[in-house]
Write a protein that holds these residues in place. Structure first.
Motif, short mmCIF file in Angstrom:
data_model
loop_
_atom_site.label_atom_id
_atom_site.label_comp_id
_atom_site.label_asym_id
_atom_site.label_seq_id
_atom_site.Cartn_x
_atom_site.Cartn_y
_atom_site.Cartn_z
N LEU B 59 0.83 -1.21 0.00
CA LEU B 59 0.00 0.00 0.00
C LEU B 59 0.86 1.25 0.00
O LEU B 59 0.56 2.22 -0.72
CB LEU B 59 -0.93 0.00 1.22
CG LEU B 59 -2.16 -0.90 1.05
CD1 LEU B 59 -3.03 -0.87 2.31
CD2 LEU B 59 -2.98 -0.45 -0.16
N SER B 60 1.91 1.24 0.78
CA SER B 60 2.72 2.46 0.82
C SER B 60 3.43 2.64 -0.52
O SER B 60 3.58 3.76 -1.02
CB SER B 60 3.71 2.44 2.00
OG SER B 60 4.84 1.67 1.66
N HIS B 61 3.78 1.50 -1.15
CA HIS B 61 4.38 1.58 -2.48
C HIS B 61 3.36 2.12 -3.49
O HIS B 61 3.66 2.97 -4.32
CB HIS B 61 4.87 0.20 -2.92
CG HIS B 61 5.42 0.19 -4.31
ND1 HIS B 61 6.62 0.77 -4.63
CD2 HIS B 61 4.93 -0.28 -5.47
CE1 HIS B 61 6.85 0.64 -5.92
NE2 HIS B 61 5.83 0.00 -6.46
N ALA B 62 2.12 1.60 -3.37
CA ALA B 62 1.06 2.05 -4.26
C ALA B 62 0.86 3.55 -4.12
O ALA B 62 0.68 4.28 -5.11
CB ALA B 62 -0.24 1.32 -3.93
N PHE B 63 0.92 4.00 -2.88
CA PHE B 63 0.74 5.43 -2.65
C PHE B 63 1.82 6.23 -3.36
O PHE B 63 1.55 7.23 -4.03
CB PHE B 63 0.74 5.70 -1.14
CG PHE B 63 0.47 7.13 -0.82
CD1 PHE B 63 -0.83 7.62 -0.84
CD2 PHE B 63 1.51 8.00 -0.51
CE1 PHE B 63 -1.09 8.95 -0.57
CE2 PHE B 63 1.26 9.34 -0.24
CZ PHE B 63 -0.05 9.81 -0.27
N ASP B 242 11.15 -6.80 -7.83
CA ASP B 242 10.41 -5.80 -7.05
C ASP B 242 8.97 -6.27 -6.89
O ASP B 242 8.09 -5.92 -7.67
CB ASP B 242 10.47 -4.45 -7.76
CG ASP B 242 9.73 -3.38 -6.97
OD1 ASP B 242 9.12 -3.72 -5.93
OD2 ASP B 242 9.77 -2.21 -7.42
N LEU B 243 8.76 -7.12 -5.87
CA LEU B 243 7.43 -7.73 -5.73
C LEU B 243 6.37 -6.72 -5.32
O LEU B 243 5.20 -6.88 -5.61
CB LEU B 243 7.48 -8.89 -4.75
CG LEU B 243 8.06 -10.15 -5.40
CD1 LEU B 243 8.25 -11.24 -4.37
CD2 LEU B 243 7.16 -10.63 -6.53
N ASN B 244 6.80 -5.68 -4.65
CA ASN B 244 5.84 -4.60 -4.34
C ASN B 244 5.18 -4.11 -5.62
O ASN B 244 3.97 -3.98 -5.71
CB ASN B 244 6.57 -3.42 -3.69
CG ASN B 244 6.62 -3.59 -2.19
OD1 ASN B 244 5.70 -4.16 -1.61
ND2 ASN B 244 7.69 -3.13 -1.59
N SER B 245 6.00 -3.83 -6.61
CA SER B 245 5.47 -3.32 -7.88
C SER B 245 4.66 -4.37 -8.60
O SER B 245 3.64 -4.06 -9.22
CB SER B 245 6.61 -2.86 -8.79
OG SER B 245 7.23 -1.73 -8.23
#
Ligand code: ADP
Ligand code: MG
Lengths: 303, 275
Positions: B59-63, B242-245
Motif C-alpha cells: 500500500l505504501s508503495h502504491a501510494f 520488485d514484488l511490491n510493484s
C-alpha cells in the motif's frame, strides 16, 4: 365481383407434404366494398391467417390473386395496415414512438411536431393519452393492443387487417376495446378485414361475416349479412331479436356444418352462399336452438 | 434492498480486513532481534528478500506510485499511469477496429443464411486459436511490435462480437421484421430502425466479452513484445525482483479491467429493453 374495392379471386394455398400436397384452402373468392367491416370465422387451422397474410402481402398464395383498388397486391404496403394478435410493438420504443414509427413511415416529409401531434391524437382516441411515454413492457395486454390499433389507424391505410386482435385478452378488456374499435372505425370509416373466433365479437363489429369450412381444403362457404342497425353497443345489441337469430345461425354453422361441408368442393359447393339469417324462416333456421336464447348469453369463444 | 446492500458492503469490508490481516501476519520479516538460524546465516539473510511483501508495504508503495503516475525516467522506468495508458491505447485501438469489422460482418452473416453457412467453418476454425499464437506471424508480417500487439487484440476481440452480432441479428423476432415490412421500410431503414435496436443488447454482450478478453490478452502480449505497457511492466518488475510493484500492478490490472467492464455494462443498460 371484380369491380369491388377488394377482390380475392380463386385463392388457394397448399404446402408440399409427405403424401403429396396439403391443400390448406382452395377456390376462395371474397369481395369487399369500401368502408365495409368484414369478419371471417372458422376453426383453427383452416387458413384464416394465411389469407390475411396474403392480403397483407406477407405471404404468397399458391394460386389466385388479390386486387385492391384496381391494383394487384404483391408485397407489403402502407396501403394495408396490419394488427397482429401479439401486438407487434417495438419494445424499445415508447407508446408515442411506436405510433410515430408508423406515421413517419407513411408521411416521411412531415415535421416531427406534426408526426407527434397526429400520433397523439390517435392514441387519445383509444384512451391512451396518459401513457404516451410508457414502454410496451409497462402496459397491459389490452393497452398494448390499443397502441397497435392506434398505429394501424394512424397511418390511414386503405385496408385494415386484424388477425384475432383481441384473442389474447380477457373478456372484460376485450369488451372495452371492441367499443373503442367501433368508435375509431366510425370516425375513420376504414375498410376492415378481421379474423376472430368470437361469434359475439363478429356480430357486434361486422357488416358481413364470412364462414370458413374446416381445413384441409377449406373454403369460404357462406357470407352472412349482419343487418343489425348501427350504431351498435354491446349492451343494446343483445336486446335485438335479430341478434339471437344470427348468433344461433353462426354457432350452428361452426358446431354442426363447418365439418360436413369441408372437402366437398364440387363446382356448385364452391360458390359462397349469401345469407341473411334474420330473413330465414324458422325451420330453415337450424337445428341447435329452437328454444329462446338464454337471457344472459355468455360469449361462446374458441370456435 | 438498501439494507441488503449495506450488509453486503460490511461483509465485503470484513473479508478484506481479514484477508489483509492474514496476509500481513504471515509475511512479517523476521524480527531483527531474533537469532538467525544457521541456514539463514548461510543464505546471508536473503530470506527477507524472498517473502511476499505484506499489504502495508504494497500500500505504501502504491501510494508512492500513484502520487506520480506519469513520470518518465527512461525506457525502463516509467510511471504506472504511462504503462496503463499504453496498454489501454492498444486495447481500445484493437477493440474498436475489431468492432468496425465484426459488427457489420456479423450483420451480414445474421441476415443471410447463405453467408452464415458459408462463413461458419472459417469462424469455427479461427476462433479457438489462442490470440498469442498469431504473434509470431504478426511480427513477421507487420514488422512492428506495437502494431502486432494491436493486431493480436484485434483478432481476439473480433470473435465474440462477430458471433453475438450474427446471433442477435438472426434472432430478431419475426414480428418486428413484419412491422418493418408492412411499413414499407427499405433494407437500410429496417437495419437501422428495427434490427439494430432489436439486436443491440446481444451485440453489447459480445462487446463486453470482447473487451474483457482483450484486457486479459494485452498483458500476455506485452510480456512477449516488451517495451511498454502494463504487461511489460509486470514482467520487468519481476525481473527486478520488485514484488511490491508486481503486486501493485496486478491490482491495477484488475481495477482497470473492472472499469472497462463497467463502461460497457452501462452502455448495455442504455440499449436494453424489456419485452
Ligand atoms: N410452412 C407450412 N408448412 C405446412 N403447413 C403449413 C405451413 N404454414 C401453415 N401451415 C398450415 O396451414 C394451415 C393454416 O394455418 P393458419 O392460416 O395459421 O390457420 P388459422 O389462422 O385459420 O388458424 C394450418 O393447418 C397449418 O398447419
Ligand atoms: Mg390464425
Amino acid at each position: 365481383m371484380s369491380n369491388r374495392f377488394l377482390s380475392i379471386e380463386g385463392l388457394s394455398k397448399s404446402y408440399p407434404s409427405k403424401s403429396g400436397e396439403l391443400v390448406v384452402f382452395e377456390d376462395v373468392n371474397i369481395g369487399i366494398d369500401k368502408g365495409e367491416f368484414v369478419c371471417i370465422i372458422g376453426h383453427s387451422g383452416c387458413g384464416k391467417s394465411t389469407i390475411l397474410n396474403v392480403l397483407a402481402g406477407l405471404d404468397t398464395p399458391s394460386s389466385g390473386n388479390v386486387i385492391m383498388d384496381g391494383k394487384e397486391v404483391s408485397g407489403p404496403s402502407l396501403d394495408r395496415g396490419v394488427v397482429f394478435q401479439n401486438y407487434s410493438l417495438l419494445p424499445w420504443l415508447t407508446t408515442l414512438q411506436n405510433v410515430a414509427f408508423g406515421v413517419k413511415a407513411r408521411w416521411p416529409k412531415w415535421s416531427k411536431d406534426k408526426v407527434n401531434e397526429h400520433s397523439r391524437r390517435f392514441l387519445e382516441m383509444v384512451g391512451l393519452g396518459h401513457s404516451l411515454q410508457k414502454k410496451p413492457s409497462e402496459l397491459s395486454g389490452g393497452m398494448r393492443q390499443r397502441v397497435s390499433i392506434a398505429r394501424a389507424f394512424a397511418t390511414s391505410p386503405k385496408l385494415l387487417l386484424l388477425d384475432e386482435p383481441f384473442g389474447a385478452l380477457d373478456a372484460l378488456t376485450r369488451g372495452i376495446i371492441q367499443e373503442e374499435l367501433i368508435k375509431i372505425w366510425a370516425e375513420t370509416h376504414q375498410t376492415v378485414f378481421m379474423i376472430t373466433h368470437d361469434v359475439d365479437e363478429a356480430i357486434l363489429l361486422a357488416d358481413r361475416i364470412l364462414l370458413m369450412t374446416n381445413g384441409p381444403q377449406a373454403r369460404v362457404a357462406e357470407s352472412v349479412k349482419i343487418s343489425i342497425p348501427r350504431p351498435r353497443s354491446r349492451a343494446e345489441i343483445i336486446e335485438t331479436p335479430a341478434y339471437y337469430k344470427i348468433r344461433n345461425y353462426l354457432v350452428n354453422f361452426l358446431v354442426a356444418r363447418s365439418g360436413n361441408l369441408s372437402g366437398s368442393s364440387g363446382s356448385a359447393a364452391s360458390e359462397t352462399r349469401e345469407v341473411d339469417p334474420t330473413l330465414l324462416s324458422s325451420e330453415a333456421d337450424t337445428t341447435t336452438s329452437k328454444e329462446p336464447a338464454p337471457p344472459r348469453p355468455r360469449a361462446v369463444n374458441n370456435y | 434492498m438498501a439494507s441488503l446492500n449495506v450488509k453486503a458492503v460490511i461483509v465485503s469490508l470484513l473479508i478484506l480486513l481479514v484477508g489483509l490481516g492474514v496476509w500481513e501476519a504471515l509475511n512479517q520479516p523476521p524480527a531483527a532481534s531474533a537469532e538467525m538460524t544457521e541456514y539463514e546465516r548461510l543464505m546471508g539473510g536473503a530470506d527477507q528478500e524472498a517473502r511476499v511483501p505484506p499489504p502495508s508495504q504494497v500500500l505504501s508503495h502504491a501510494f508512492d506510485e500513484l502520487s506520480d503516475p506519469f513520470y518518465d525516467a527512461g525506457p525502463n522506468d516509467k510511471g504506472i499511469g504511462i504503462q496503463l495508458a499504453y496498454s489501454l491505447y492498444r486495447v481500445l485501438t484493437g477493440f474498436i477496429a475489431a468492432a468496425l469489422v465484426a459488427i457489420p460482418l456479423g450483420f451480414l452473416i445474421g441476415m443471410s443464411p447463405l453467408m452464415y453457412k458459408a462463413l461458419n467453418p472459417f469462424i469455427q476454425v479461427l476462433r479457438p486459436i489462442s490470440p498469442l499464437a498469431w504473434m509470431p506471424l504478426a511480427l513477421f508480417v507487420i514488422k512492428d511490435s506495437e502494431q502486432s500487439a494491436i493486431f493480436v487484440i484485434f483478432i481476439c476481440s473480433i470473435w465474440p462480437m462477430l458471433i453475438n452480432t450474427a446471433f442477435g441479428v438472426a434472432n430478431v423476432r419475426k414480428d418486428w421484421i413484419r412491422v418493418a415490412q408492412t411499413h414499407e421500410l427499405g433494407a437500410l431503414k429496417t437495419a437501422f430502425l428495427v434490427i439494430l435496436p432489436a439486436a443491440a443488447p446481444t451485440i453489447l454482450t459480445g462487446m463486453r466479452i470482447s473487451i474483457g478478453i482483450a484486457w486479459l490478452v494485452i498483458v500476455a502480449a506485452e510480456m512477449l513484445v516488451g517495451g511498454t505497457g502494463i504487461g511489460y511492466y509486470v514482467w520487468n518488475e519481476w525481473n527486478n525482483l520488485d514484488l511490491n510493484s508486481v503486486i501493485f500492478s496486478i491490482l491495477m490490472i484488475g481495477l482497470i479491467g473492472m472499469l472497462l467492464d463497467l463502461v460497457l455494462g452501462s452502455l448495455a443498460k442504455l440499449v436494453k429493453y424489456e419485452e
